[in-house]
Structures are given as structure tokens and as C-alpha cells.
Design a protein around this motif. Sequence first.
Motif, PDB file in Angstrom:
ATOM      1  N   LEU A  86       0.777  -1.229   0.158  1.00 25.17           N
ATOM      2  CA  LEU A  86      -0.050  -0.005   0.015  1.00 25.17           C
ATOM      3  C   LEU A  86       0.951   1.125  -0.175  1.00 25.17           C
ATOM      4  N   GLN A  87       0.326   2.162  -0.546  1.00 32.51           N
ATOM      5  CA  GLN A  87       0.929   3.655  -0.353  1.00 32.51           C
ATOM      6  C   GLN A  87      -0.113   4.264   0.471  1.00 32.51           C
ATOM      7  N   ILE A  88       0.545   5.099   1.563  1.00 28.31           N
ATOM      8  CA  ILE A  88      -0.180   5.528   2.497  1.00 28.31           C
ATOM      9  C   ILE A  88       0.248   7.269   2.577  1.00 28.31           C
ATOM     10  N   VAL A  97      -5.280   5.853   1.164  1.00 34.39           N
ATOM     11  CA  VAL A  97      -4.733   4.719   0.963  1.00 34.39           C
ATOM     12  C   VAL A  97      -5.098   4.189  -0.313  1.00 34.39           C
ATOM     13  N   ARG A  98      -3.745   3.641  -1.081  1.00 38.95           N
ATOM     14  CA  ARG A  98      -4.011   3.103  -2.182  1.00 38.95           C
ATOM     15  C   ARG A  98      -3.237   1.687  -2.386  1.00 38.95           C
ATOM     16  N   LEU A 113      -5.521  -2.914   8.528  1.00 32.62           N
ATOM     17  CA  LEU A 113      -4.643  -1.837   7.887  1.00 32.62           C
ATOM     18  C   LEU A 113      -3.951  -1.300   9.104  1.00 32.62           C
ATOM     19  N   LEU A 115      -1.896   1.755  10.142  1.00 32.20           N
ATOM     20  CA  LEU A 115      -1.161   3.444   9.949  1.00 32.20           C
ATOM     21  C   LEU A 115      -0.083   3.550  10.648  1.00 32.20           C
TER      22      LEU A 115
END
Length: 168
Positions: A86-88, A97-98, A113, A115
Amino acid sequence: MRRSAAVTAVADMTVAPLIPPLTPPAQSKGTDRRLGTLRRPPLPLPDLPAARKSASVYGLAAIDVSGRIADRMIVRAFGWGCGTRLQIRESAGLIVVRRDPQGVFTLTGQGHLHLPAAARKWCGLQPGDWLLLAADPIAGVLIVHPPATLDAVVAQIHAAALGGEQHE
């Protein structure tokens, strides 16, 4: 001890009834004999917003002391599995988030998820804070709304609904 009776005069006022008039029941099925021979029409319904035009999925979840968010419904909406990269990033006070094959972050082994500390600091998140998770599976983006953002949005909507009146 002497008791006195007080008498209050009341003006004769007639109040119009708020009950819809009775109408004869339908001749077809569905006549309820327990209600007698007359039936009231259904009460009017308020105008509701049009049908949803979005495929968004929403969830509410608390963040734990390690920064994990355990909302599997959101993860399932994307079809993400354990270890998905993921990209955060932060954008305008929100966490975006993607899925990203080169992403530094991953879903935990339990499918939660996580963070990172930097993302939690960006938005002032504390353990136990409740977050609104707004997932758009078609666009492939998850937006995490922190409490401060929710407070601002809700205050704005409530002010509009109450005609500009603001409550704290």
C-alpha cells in the motif's frame, strides 16, 4: 387547616384534528377486520434523497495503540489480502490509502490496515479514536477521516440543517 379550591376559566377553543380522515377499506385483499369497516390512508412520507449513485463502502473503526484498524469489510471491498502493498499519504487532513505494488506499507497478517506512526501524527490520532473509513473500490482509494475532520463536516451539515444555527 382550611383548603381552598381554585377555579380557572378556560376559553372555548377548538383545535383541528391532526388525524387523517377515515376512508372505506379496499375491496380486495388486505382488509383488516379488526380495525372495523373504515381504514386510514397511509401517512405521507418525507422526501428522501435520490438513490445512491456511488459504489462507496463506509465503515467505522477505532485505531488501536499500535495503529491498526480492524475493519475487514473495507479490506474485502477492495479484494486486498494479507501482505497487499500500500501507499499511505496525508492530503488535506485526511489519510489516503491506495494499493501500490511498490508501496512500503502492507496489510498485516490478520488483514488489518496498519497506519504508520507518521500518518497518525499527521492527523493527531490517538489510540481509541474512531475513524470513518470511506472506500471507493472502483477508484481503488480508501480515505480515512480522523475525528477532527468529522467534527468539522458534521458541524457544517448541522448548521445548514438548522438554518445557520451552530451548536457546540
